[in-house]
Design a protein around this motif. Sequence first.
Motif, PDB file in Angstrom:
ATOM      1  N   GLY A  55       8.465  -1.339 -12.374  1.00  0.00           N
ATOM      2  CA  GLY A  55       7.233  -0.855 -11.760  1.00  0.00           C
ATOM      3  C   GLY A  55       7.459   0.358 -10.869  1.00  0.00           C
ATOM      4  N   ARG A  56       6.955   0.258  -9.624  1.00  0.00           N
ATOM      5  CA  ARG A  56       7.000   1.413  -8.738  1.00  0.00           C
ATOM      6  C   ARG A  56       8.413   1.826  -8.371  1.00  0.00           C
ATOM      7  N   THR A  99       0.801  -1.227   0.000  1.00  0.00           N
ATOM      8  CA  THR A  99       0.000   0.000   0.000  1.00  0.00           C
ATOM      9  C   THR A  99       0.834   1.277   0.000  1.00  0.00           C
ATOM     10  N   GLY A 148       0.294   2.597  -3.501  1.00  0.00           N
ATOM     11  CA  GLY A 148       0.359   1.280  -4.109  1.00  0.00           C
ATOM     12  C   GLY A 148       0.465   1.283  -5.621  1.00  0.00           C
ATOM     13  N   ASN A 149       0.549   2.452  -6.256  1.00  0.00           N
ATOM     14  CA  ASN A 149       0.664   2.401  -7.716  1.00  0.00           C
ATOM     15  C   ASN A 149       1.749   3.348  -8.232  1.00  0.00           C
ATOM     16  N   LYS A 150       1.962   3.268  -9.536  1.00  0.00           N
ATOM     17  CA  LYS A 150       3.068   4.011 -10.127  1.00  0.00           C
ATOM     18  C   LYS A 150       2.871   5.513 -10.047  1.00  0.00           C
TER      19      LYS A 150
END
Length: 127
Positions: A111-112, A40, A76-78
């Motif tokens: 990703g992140r 998260t 939790g996201n890019k």
Amino acid sequence: SDDMRVQTKKDRRTRIRLRQRQRIDGTAERPRLAVTRSLTHISAQVIDDLAGQTLASASSTEPGIKAKFQDGAKGGNKGGALVIGTIVAERALKEGVKKVVFDRGGFLYHGRVRSVAEAAREAGLDF
């Protein structure tokens, strides 16, 4: 022996992290940009290992940063990762840090984690 085999993803990350840290050491001239991600949240710290000091940090858990998340960006996201990368870079530059060494902390450069790096470069950090 059995105990050397990877038990969990976490073990694997720990091993990679330690292996990387043998090579990567944050100095005052070139501190370490360490990224940590959870499901998260995502956070980044600029660390001078010699002094054992964090010079700048940014985390999706900070209330002030949550306010900057837009268009569905979250820890939790890019989208959130890009914000964190930008902010940690701005804060580092404010502390007079321009050059860093990137420490992906055993996470894959993808990703992140990658988004944090790219946003930080974009915002003016050199690595």
